[in-house]
Design a protein around this motif. Structure first.
Motif, PDB file in Angstrom:
ATOM      1  N   LEU A  43       0.919  -1.292   0.256  1.00  0.00           N
ATOM      2  CA  LEU A  43       0.239   0.252  -0.318  1.00  0.00           C
ATOM      3  C   LEU A  43       1.141   1.107  -0.233  1.00  0.00           C
ATOM      4  O   LEU A  43       0.047   2.283  -0.587  1.00  0.00           O
ATOM      5  N   ASN A  44       1.530   1.270   0.803  1.00  0.00           N
ATOM      6  CA  ASN A  44       2.985   1.990   1.199  1.00  0.00           C
ATOM      7  C   ASN A  44       3.705   2.118  -0.440  1.00  0.00           C
ATOM      8  O   ASN A  44       4.201   3.738  -0.874  1.00  0.00           O
ATOM      9  N   LEU A  45       3.843   1.023  -1.947  1.00  0.00           N
ATOM     10  CA  LEU A  45       4.550   1.337  -2.991  1.00  0.00           C
ATOM     11  C   LEU A  45       3.512   1.979  -3.471  1.00  0.00           C
ATOM     12  O   LEU A  45       3.809   2.902  -4.536  1.00  0.00           O
ATOM     13  N   TYR A  46       2.075   1.071  -3.615  1.00  0.00           N
ATOM     14  CA  TYR A  46       1.416   2.119  -4.415  1.00  0.00           C
ATOM     15  C   TYR A  46       1.267   4.303  -4.206  1.00  0.00           C
ATOM     16  O   TYR A  46       0.933   4.493  -5.360  1.00  0.00           O
ATOM     17  N   ASP A  47       1.520   3.574  -3.066  1.00  0.00           N
ATOM     18  CA  ASP A  47       1.107   5.630  -2.707  1.00  0.00           C
ATOM     19  C   ASP A  47       2.517   6.304  -3.137  1.00  0.00           C
ATOM     20  O   ASP A  47       2.162   7.358  -3.842  1.00  0.00           O
ATOM     21  N   VAL A  48       3.482   6.262  -3.025  1.00  0.00           N
ATOM     22  CA  VAL A  48       4.749   6.292  -3.035  1.00  0.00           C
ATOM     23  C   VAL A  48       4.918   6.635  -5.223  1.00  0.00           C
ATOM     24  O   VAL A  48       5.640   7.483  -5.652  1.00  0.00           O
ATOM     25  N   LEU A  49       4.360   5.746  -5.648  1.00  0.00           N
ATOM     26  CA  LEU A  49       4.034   5.330  -6.881  1.00  0.00           C
ATOM     27  C   LEU A  49       3.424   6.492  -7.400  1.00  0.00           C
ATOM     28  O   LEU A  49       3.177   7.419  -8.874  1.00  0.00           O
ATOM     29  N   LYS A  50       2.471   6.656  -6.711  1.00  0.00           N
ATOM     30  CA  LYS A  50       1.214   7.683  -7.451  1.00  0.00           C
ATOM     31  C   LYS A  50       1.766   9.287  -6.865  1.00  0.00           C
ATOM     32  O   LYS A  50       1.582   9.753  -7.839  1.00  0.00           O
ATOM     33  N   ARG A  51       2.436   9.112  -6.449  1.00  0.00           N
ATOM     34  CA  ARG A  51       3.140  11.063  -5.350  1.00  0.00           C
ATOM     35  C   ARG A  51       4.186  11.187  -6.399  1.00  0.00           C
ATOM     36  O   ARG A  51       4.099  12.130  -6.738  1.00  0.00           O
ATOM     37  N   ASN A  52       5.045  10.263  -6.674  1.00  0.00           N
ATOM     38  CA  ASN A  52       6.289  10.525  -7.168  1.00  0.00           C
ATOM     39  C   ASN A  52       6.297  10.305  -8.322  1.00  0.00           C
ATOM     40  O   ASN A  52       6.844  10.814  -9.004  1.00  0.00           O
ATOM     41  N   GLN A  53       5.628   8.875  -8.718  1.00  0.00           N
ATOM     42  CA  GLN A  53       6.116   8.595 -10.380  1.00  0.00           C
ATOM     43  C   GLN A  53       4.925   8.949 -11.445  1.00  0.00           C
ATOM     44  O   GLN A  53       5.040   8.997 -12.495  1.00  0.00           O
ATOM     45  N   GLY A  54       3.937  10.024 -10.263  1.00  0.00           N
ATOM     46  CA  GLY A  54       2.710  10.008 -11.361  1.00  0.00           C
ATOM     47  C   GLY A  54       2.001   8.742 -12.131  1.00  0.00           C
ATOM     48  O   GLY A  54       1.003   8.881 -12.559  1.00  0.00           O
ATOM     49  N   MET A  55       2.047   7.342 -11.330  1.00  0.00           N
ATOM     50  CA  MET A  55       1.654   6.524 -12.332  1.00  0.00           C
ATOM     51  C   MET A  55       0.276   6.445 -11.635  1.00  0.00           C
ATOM     52  O   MET A  55       0.431   6.518  -9.409  1.00  0.00           O
ATOM     53  N   GLU A  56      -0.749   5.893 -11.958  1.00  0.00           N
ATOM     54  CA  GLU A  56      -1.743   6.158 -11.854  1.00  0.00           C
ATOM     55  C   GLU A  56      -1.906   4.686 -11.510  1.00  0.00           C
ATOM     56  O   GLU A  56      -2.058   4.084 -12.434  1.00  0.00           O
ATOM     57  N   VAL A  57      -2.184   3.503 -10.032  1.00  0.00           N
ATOM     58  CA  VAL A  57      -2.642   3.151  -9.813  1.00  0.00           C
ATOM     59  C   VAL A  57      -3.690   2.437  -9.621  1.00  0.00           C
ATOM     60  O   VAL A  57      -5.450   2.904  -9.171  1.00  0.00           O
ATOM     61  N   PRO A  58      -4.862   1.239 -10.309  1.00  0.00           N
ATOM     62  CA  PRO A  58      -5.422   0.954 -10.844  1.00  0.00           C
ATOM     63  C   PRO A  58      -6.305   1.409  -9.647  1.00  0.00           C
ATOM     64  O   PRO A  58      -5.858   0.019  -8.019  1.00  0.00           O
ATOM     65  N   SER A  59      -8.109   1.428  -9.203  1.00  0.00           N
ATOM     66  CA  SER A  59      -7.784   1.525  -7.800  1.00  0.00           C
ATOM     67  C   SER A  59      -8.756   0.097  -6.864  1.00  0.00           C
ATOM     68  O   SER A  59      -8.512  -0.181  -6.413  1.00  0.00           O
ATOM     69  N   TRP A  60      -8.869  -0.749  -7.943  1.00  0.00           N
ATOM     70  CA  TRP A  60      -8.819  -2.375  -7.274  1.00  0.00           C
ATOM     71  C   TRP A  60      -8.063  -2.645  -6.882  1.00  0.00           C
ATOM     72  O   TRP A  60      -8.031  -4.307  -6.030  1.00  0.00           O
ATOM     73  N   LEU A  61      -6.752  -2.338  -7.421  1.00  0.00           N
ATOM     74  CA  LEU A  61      -5.548  -3.080  -6.267  1.00  0.00           C
ATOM     75  C   LEU A  61      -5.067  -2.413  -5.300  1.00  0.00           C
ATOM     76  O   LEU A  61      -5.013  -3.790  -4.518  1.00  0.00           O
ATOM     77  N   PRO A  62      -5.309  -1.984  -5.027  1.00  0.00           N
ATOM     78  CA  PRO A  62      -5.389  -0.904  -3.008  1.00  0.00           C
ATOM     79  C   PRO A  62      -6.603  -2.458  -2.081  1.00  0.00           C
ATOM     80  O   PRO A  62      -5.546  -3.275  -1.815  1.00  0.00           O
ATOM     81  N   LEU A  63      -7.055  -2.308  -3.130  1.00  0.00           N
ATOM     82  CA  LEU A  63      -8.617  -3.167  -2.537  1.00  0.00           C
ATOM     83  C   LEU A  63      -8.045  -4.832  -2.314  1.00  0.00           C
ATOM     84  O   LEU A  63      -7.849  -5.313  -1.603  1.00  0.00           O
ATOM     85  N   LEU A  64      -7.768  -5.519  -3.845  1.00  0.00           N
ATOM     86  CA  LEU A  64      -7.714  -6.771  -3.555  1.00  0.00           C
ATOM     87  C   LEU A  64      -6.650  -6.843  -2.477  1.00  0.00           C
ATOM     88  O   LEU A  64      -5.713  -8.072  -2.218  1.00  0.00           O
ATOM     89  N   THR A  65      -5.357  -6.217  -2.484  1.00  0.00           N
ATOM     90  CA  THR A  65      -4.444  -6.481  -2.000  1.00  0.00           C
ATOM     91  C   THR A  65      -4.679  -6.450  -0.227  1.00  0.00           C
ATOM     92  O   THR A  65      -3.959  -7.215   0.744  1.00  0.00           O
ATOM     93  N   ILE A  66      -5.493  -5.418  -0.236  1.00  0.00           N
ATOM     94  CA  ILE A  66      -6.153  -4.887   0.964  1.00  0.00           C
ATOM     95  C   ILE A  66      -6.878  -6.700   1.914  1.00  0.00           C
ATOM     96  O   ILE A  66      -6.509  -7.600   3.286  1.00  0.00           O
ATOM     97  N   LEU A  67      -7.862  -7.344   1.249  1.00  0.00           N
ATOM     98  CA  LEU A  67      -8.210  -8.198   0.788  1.00  0.00           C
ATOM     99  C   LEU A  67      -7.436  -9.414   1.249  1.00  0.00           C
ATOM    100  O   LEU A  67      -7.525 -10.471   1.959  1.00  0.00           O
TER     101      LEU A  67
END
Length: 155
Positions: free
Chosen positions: A75-99
Motif C-alpha cells: 500500500l505504501n509502494l502504491y502511494d509512493v508510485l502515485k505521488r512521486n512517479q505520477g503512475m496511476e494505480v488502478p483502484s481495485w489493486l489496493p483493495l485486492l491487496t488489503i483483502l
C-alpha cells in the motif's frame, strides 16, 4: 505486617483466590471424595505447557506478521508510485491487496496454532504441514464424538 498498611490489589486477589480454593476443597471433601481429585486433574489436563505456548505464539506472529507487513508495504509502494512517479494505480489493486494480505493474516492465527507441535519435547518442522495434519483431528475430536453419540442415539 503493621495494621496500618493497606493491601494491594494483587494481595486482595490472592486472598480471594485462596478463599475460593479452600471453599472448593471443602465442598469436594463434603461430597464424599468421589469427585475430589478429578476437578484438579481436569484443570491440569487443560493447561498448555510453556514450550508449546511459546512455539504457537512464534508461529502466529510470523503467520500474521508477514502477510500484514507485506500488505502495508505494498500500500505504501502504491502511494509512493502515485505521488512521486505520477503512475496511476488502478483502484481495485489496493483493495485486492488489503483483502488478500489481511485475510491471509487472519488465517495465520489458525495456521500458527495448528502447525505447531503440541508435544513439549518435539520441536516440529519448519512449515508444520505434518503437525497441522496431526493436530486437525485432535482439534475436532470433541465434535466428532458428539456426532457419533447423536448417530448412536438415532439407532
Amino acid at each position: 505486617m503493621p495494621p496500618s498498611k493497606k493491601k494491594t490489589r494483587k494481595e486482595k486477589q490472592l486472598d480471594r483466590s485462596k478463599e475460593q480454593d479452600m471453599q472448593h476443597r471443602q465442598r469436594a471433601n463434603a461430597g464424599g471424595g468421589g469427585g475430589g481429585g478429578s476437578n484438579k486433574e481436569e484443570l491440569d489436563d487443560d493447561e498448555l505447557p510453556q514450550p508449546v505456548f511459546d512455539r504457537i505464539l512464534r508461529r502466529i506472529v510470523v503467520a500474521v506478521g508477514l502477510p500484514m507487513a507485506s500488505g502495508v508495504g505494498l500500500l505504501n509502494l502504491y502511494d509512493v508510485l502515485k505521488r512521486n512517479q505520477g503512475m496511476e494505480v488502478p483502484s481495485w489493486l489496493p483493495l485486492l491487496t488489503i483483502l488478500v494480505s489481511f485475510g491471509t493474516s487472519a488465517l495465520g492465527i489458525a495456521y500458527g496454532t495448528l502447525s505447531s507441535s503440541w508435544d513439549p519435547e518435539k520441536e516440529g518442522s519448519l512449515l508444520g504441514i505434518d503437525e497441522a495434519r496431526a493436530n486437525w483431528p485432535v482439534l475436532w475430536a470433541e465434535e466428532i464424538e458428539k456426532e457419533k453419540a447423536k448417530a448412536r442415539k438415532k439407532k
